[in-house]
Design a protein around this motif. Structure first.
Motif, PDB file in Angstrom:
ATOM      1  N   ALA A 172     -27.775   4.927 -47.212  1.00 48.51           N
ATOM      2  CA  ALA A 172     -27.963   6.117 -48.039  1.00 48.51           C
ATOM      3  C   ALA A 172     -26.772   6.349 -48.963  1.00 48.51           C
ATOM      4  CB  ALA A 172     -28.189   7.338 -47.143  1.00 48.51           C
ATOM      5  N   ILE A 173     -25.558   6.070 -48.486  1.00 47.99           N
ATOM      6  CA  ILE A 173     -24.367   6.273 -49.313  1.00 47.99           C
ATOM      7  C   ILE A 173     -24.350   5.311 -50.498  1.00 47.99           C
ATOM      8  CG2 ILE A 173     -21.855   6.003 -49.337  1.00 47.99           C
ATOM      9  CD1 ILE A 173     -21.798   7.192 -46.533  1.00 47.99           C
ATOM     10  N   PHE A 174     -24.703   4.037 -50.260  1.00 45.78           N
ATOM     11  CA  PHE A 174     -24.670   3.046 -51.339  1.00 45.78           C
ATOM     12  C   PHE A 174     -25.748   3.282 -52.390  1.00 45.78           C
ATOM     13  CE2 PHE A 174     -22.502   0.167 -48.146  1.00 45.78           C
ATOM     14  CZ  PHE A 174     -21.266   0.292 -48.748  1.00 45.78           C
ATOM     15  N   ARG A 175     -26.731   4.128 -52.066  1.00 45.64           N
ATOM     16  CA  ARG A 175     -27.749   4.457 -53.072  1.00 45.64           C
ATOM     17  C   ARG A 175     -27.284   5.553 -54.018  1.00 45.64           C
ATOM     18  NH1 ARG A 175     -31.647   4.765 -48.577  1.00 45.64           N
ATOM     19  NH2 ARG A 175     -32.631   2.726 -48.295  1.00 45.64           N
ATOM     20  N   LEU A 176     -26.172   6.226 -53.694  1.00 49.11           N
ATOM     21  CA  LEU A 176     -25.699   7.303 -54.553  1.00 49.11           C
ATOM     22  C   LEU A 176     -25.245   6.742 -55.900  1.00 49.11           C
ATOM     23  CD1 LEU A 176     -23.710   9.389 -51.920  1.00 49.11           C
ATOM     24  CD2 LEU A 176     -25.979   9.862 -52.849  1.00 49.11           C
ATOM     25  N   PRO A 177     -25.391   7.521 -56.972  1.00 50.74           N
ATOM     26  CA  PRO A 177     -25.186   6.950 -58.315  1.00 50.74           C
ATOM     27  C   PRO A 177     -23.732   6.685 -58.689  1.00 50.74           C
ATOM     28  CG  PRO A 177     -25.716   9.281 -58.450  1.00 50.74           C
ATOM     29  CD  PRO A 177     -25.899   8.887 -57.016  1.00 50.74           C
ATOM     30  N   THR A 178     -22.789   7.467 -58.186  1.00 52.95           N
ATOM     31  CA  THR A 178     -21.394   7.333 -58.636  1.00 52.95           C
ATOM     32  C   THR A 178     -20.473   7.023 -57.457  1.00 52.95           C
ATOM     33  OG1 THR A 178     -20.906   9.692 -58.349  1.00 52.95           O
ATOM     34  CG2 THR A 178     -21.814   8.984 -60.485  1.00 52.95           C
ATOM     35  N   LYS A 179     -19.327   6.447 -57.790  1.00 51.69           N
ATOM     36  CA  LYS A 179     -18.338   6.119 -56.772  1.00 51.69           C
ATOM     37  C   LYS A 179     -17.765   7.374 -56.137  1.00 51.69           C
ATOM     38  CE  LYS A 179     -13.920   3.709 -56.159  1.00 51.69           C
ATOM     39  NZ  LYS A 179     -12.851   2.910 -56.822  1.00 51.69           N
ATOM     40  N   GLU A 180     -17.561   8.411 -56.946  1.00 49.27           N
ATOM     41  CA  GLU A 180     -17.016   9.670 -56.423  1.00 49.27           C
ATOM     42  C   GLU A 180     -17.957  10.284 -55.395  1.00 49.27           C
ATOM     43  OE1 GLU A 180     -17.159   8.829 -59.551  1.00 49.27           O
ATOM     44  OE2 GLU A 180     -15.019   8.585 -60.026  1.00 49.27           O
ATOM     45  N   ALA A 181     -19.258  10.243 -55.692  1.00 49.62           N
ATOM     46  CA  ALA A 181     -20.234  10.796 -54.747  1.00 49.62           C
ATOM     47  C   ALA A 181     -20.260   9.994 -53.458  1.00 49.62           C
ATOM     48  CB  ALA A 181     -21.620  10.820 -55.389  1.00 49.62           C
TER      49      ALA A 181
END
Length: 261
Positions: free
Chosen positions: A175-184
């Motif tokens: 789920a984390i790797f699907r987030l759009p930005t590195k900060e997120a």
């Protein structure tokens, strides 16, 4: 003490703790750091009960709590909009009750297994605290049942918790790797930081200490004893620090207190 150490080995009612054998001359200096660690652990966790039964029971309870926290992190990150609907108060109460009951049931056989063996050598335990495997190692009969049951608890109870935690974090990382930005991604992963630290300081020393007590005959005795003390005292001492630093209200209060002083 000498009388109790040489008579009535059939079913002794007491055992003598020898501390750290071979390091008697350094007891005064060793007492300072160990006393400080013990005091911090008690203040941070209110109380630590060192009775044979409760050491194992609370270890299993802590493992179950870490597994339950992994479920909490999984739901919070993978299903944030359904968090309140999934982790309701009745469900959380049932999970806590299940963790306590499981830990009590798997620990219950320990005192009965230790009681059934004949003791004909000594009643002196080479450790500052009493655990099941240390008592069993003093027995004269065939103690395979106790050793096998201890390994069963280690691999099938604590091991299952580790597997459950690993599966939860695999889903969390997806789920984390699907987030759009590195900060997120970093911000979301940081929310798991305290839990990951607690997992590391609990499971790694616990597994090493359990395996050393059973298969570490080639290690010096004081190494086994010192590592066992570290495993027992380090997690409860560090847990309040780990979670306190991550809690915004506690961190802010400490910073204001430091700034005021």
């Amino acid at each position: 003490m000498a009388h109790s150490n040489t008579t009535d080995f059939t079913n002794p009612s007491t055992f003598i703790l020898l501390g750290i054998p071979g390091m008697e001359a350094a007891y005064v200096w060793l007492s300072i750091p160990f006393s400080a660690i013990y005091a911090i652990a008690v203040l941070g966790n209110l109380t630590i009960l060192f009775i044979m039964f409760f050491i194992h029971c609370f270890t299993a309870i802590e493992s179950g709590i870490l597994a339950a926290m992994a479920l909490d992190r999984y739901v919070a990150i993978c299903h944030p909009l359904r968090y309140s609907a999934i982790l309701t108060n009745p469900l959380v109460a049932k999970v806590i009750l299940a963790v306590v009951l499981r830990s009590s049931m798997e620990t219950l056989p320990y005192p009965f297994l230790a009681r059934r063996w004949p003791y004909c050598r000594t009643v002196s335990i080479n450790a500052p605290y009493c655990v099941h495997i240390a008592v069993v190692q003093l027995a004269c009969g065939n103690t395979y049942a106790s050793s096998y049951y201890g390994l069963f608890v280690l691999f099938c109870v604590l091991g299952l918790d580790v597997v459950f935690i690993a599966i939860s974090y695999m889903q969390i990382l997806r789920a984390i790797f699907r987030l759009p930005t590195k900060e997120a991604r970093l911000k979301t992963f940081w929310t798991c930081g305290s839990h990951l630290c607690a997992i590391i300081i609990f499971y790694i020393p616990s597994a090493i200490s359990s395996l050393m007590s059973r298969f570490g005959q080639n290690f010096p005795l004081h190494v086994n004893v010192l590592f066992g003390n570290t495993y027992l005292l380090l997690p409860p001492m560090l847990n309040p620090i780990i979670y306190g630093v991550k809690t915004k209200q506690i961190r802010g209060r400490l910073l204001r207190l430091i700034a005021h002083n």
